[in-house]
Design an enzyme around this catalytic site. Sequence first.
Site, PDB file in Angstrom:
ATOM      1  N   ASP A 187       0.859  -1.173   0.000  1.00  0.00           N
ATOM      2  CA  ASP A 187       0.000   0.000   0.000  1.00  0.00           C
ATOM      3  C   ASP A 187       0.895   1.222   0.000  1.00  0.00           C
ATOM      4  OD1 ASP A 187      -2.588   1.396   0.395  1.00  0.00           O
ATOM      5  OD2 ASP A 187      -1.612   2.026   2.243  1.00  0.00           O
ATOM      6  N   GLU A 271      -2.095  -1.690  -5.765  1.00  0.00           N
ATOM      7  CA  GLU A 271      -3.376  -1.182  -6.250  1.00  0.00           C
ATOM      8  C   GLU A 271      -3.121  -0.267  -7.445  1.00  0.00           C
ATOM      9  OE1 GLU A 271      -5.276   0.890  -3.050  1.00  0.00           O
ATOM     10  OE2 GLU A 271      -3.406   1.789  -2.402  1.00  0.00           O
ATOM     11  N   CYS A 323     -12.127  -4.525   6.736  1.00  0.00           N
ATOM     12  CA  CYS A 323     -11.303  -5.124   7.786  1.00  0.00           C
ATOM     13  C   CYS A 323     -10.629  -6.369   7.201  1.00  0.00           C
ATOM     14  CB  CYS A 323     -12.164  -5.500   8.979  1.00  0.00           C
ATOM     15  SG  CYS A 323     -11.248  -6.427  10.205  1.00  0.00           S
ATOM     16  N   CYS A 326     -12.098  -9.768   9.404  1.00  0.00           N
ATOM     17  CA  CYS A 326     -13.461 -10.300   9.283  1.00  0.00           C
ATOM     18  C   CYS A 326     -14.142  -9.893   7.972  1.00  0.00           C
ATOM     19  CB  CYS A 326     -14.302  -9.856  10.476  1.00  0.00           C
ATOM     20  SG  CYS A 326     -14.519  -8.077  10.549  1.00  0.00           S
ATOM     21  N   CYS A 341     -11.322  -2.391  14.505  1.00  0.00           N
ATOM     22  CA  CYS A 341     -12.537  -3.057  14.044  1.00  0.00           C
ATOM     23  C   CYS A 341     -13.484  -3.311  15.224  1.00  0.00           C
ATOM     24  CB  CYS A 341     -12.183  -4.363  13.348  1.00  0.00           C
ATOM     25  SG  CYS A 341     -13.643  -5.187  12.716  1.00  0.00           S
ATOM     26  N   CYS A 344     -14.473  -7.452  15.166  1.00  0.00           N
ATOM     27  CA  CYS A 344     -13.575  -8.549  15.573  1.00  0.00           C
ATOM     28  C   CYS A 344     -12.407  -8.074  16.433  1.00  0.00           C
ATOM     29  CB  CYS A 344     -13.072  -9.303  14.350  1.00  0.00           C
ATOM     30  SG  CYS A 344     -11.943  -8.326  13.353  1.00  0.00           S
ATOM     31  N   ASP A 351      -2.618   1.622   7.064  1.00  0.00           N
ATOM     32  CA  ASP A 351      -1.952   1.225   5.815  1.00  0.00           C
ATOM     33  C   ASP A 351      -1.607  -0.267   5.822  1.00  0.00           C
ATOM     34  OD1 ASP A 351      -2.115   3.822   5.054  1.00  0.00           O
ATOM     35  OD2 ASP A 351      -0.039   4.337   5.533  1.00  0.00           O
TER      36      ASP A 351
HETATM   37 ZN   LIG Z   1     -12.881  -7.003  11.700  1.00  0.00          ZN
END
Ligand SMILES: [Zn+2]
Length: 389
Positions: A187, A271, A323, A326, A341, A344, A351
């Site tokens: 990234d 990307e 995320c 999850c 998150c 989870c 990054d």
């Molecule tokens: Zn998560």
Amino acid sequence: MIVNRMYKYRLYPNKEQVKLLTSQLKSLCNIYNHLLKIKINVYKENKRSLSRKDLNALVKAWDKHIHSQVRQNVADRVDKAFNNFFNRIKLKKSYAKVKVGFPRFKADHRYNSLTYPQSGFNLLNNRILHLSKIGDIIIKFHRPIEGKIKTLSIKRSPTGKWYVCFSCEVPVTKKRHKFLDKQVGIDVGLENFATLSTGNVITNPRYLIKSENKLSKSQRCLSRKFKGSKNRTKARLKVAKLHEKITNQRMDFLHKQSHYLSNTYNYIVVESLNIKNMMKNRYLAKHIADASWNTFIQLLSYKAASAGGQLICVDPKYTSIKCSCCGKNVPKKLSVREHNCPFCDLKLHRDHNAAINILHSNKIPLGRRESTPVEIFDRKSLKQDAPQL
Ligand SMILES: [Zn+2]
């Protein structure tokens, strides 16, 4: 497979040769401007466009002290300039983002290269470059040339250094990478130059920003000098030298990082960024240009291929929101640097989380990778993204 590669070497011409080269560049620039003028006038008067063959015929009578093919190459350049112009008009009709400009007359300090398209040059003992109508110039041959030499160009840098570029056709055989199953997601960002999915970070060197004060001081100095004066030439050289230093530092950094990554990982996932759109943000444009991700990705692309690996471009959608544990979306502002998150309890740097997502969005299944082509990188999208600097 045959690919085109460019090999660039420093030249050390003596004082007389510099004079000769400079005067040849000046004459070639005159020829260029003349041909352009004739082409425009013929079209205005007769509504007829001069072809490449017509231009070549015109060039024959000019300055016989310059090698004939070098003169002909100027005719090719004029022809190419018009072809590019018409192609861009066509492109603009189908897709609005292209800039179209009519071929321009050039000032001689902006005409900085001459090309021997086929013959007229010879490399002696890897120490001396013989050029027809110029002489023997000392060359610093710091690395061997591979493949077959097709064309040769002599270039003058804004700081008055001379270089020779050999364009070669190199046969490439498909290699196996030394680490078959090593993969990484990258990234790119401004806080850090790049964050890897392994959690490692490449810090941003910010060369332009570091030299900014010096640069603006010397540019201010240049703007105060009278046009055409000797002091102005001196001040211009000072600015050019600073720019050259920044470019050299940046290219050195990019080459080293891309070399390390392409030798360590078989599959590199990045990307595909639309840098041109990002540059429109005027608060960030300078920093984005300084980071030069586009060049970095281009270097990665060919270095990965020649090490036997692959560079894979993926869609950047949701990579920073999702995320990586999850898979649920956790929206956050650009200023929030942590990924927390609520579903989870994953806590990561934003990054790092994005880099893992980028690695996961690679859709080529692991088992089938051996049979995929070496380079599936989309060159077309890369060209469109290139920032206009
Ligand atoms: Zn998560």
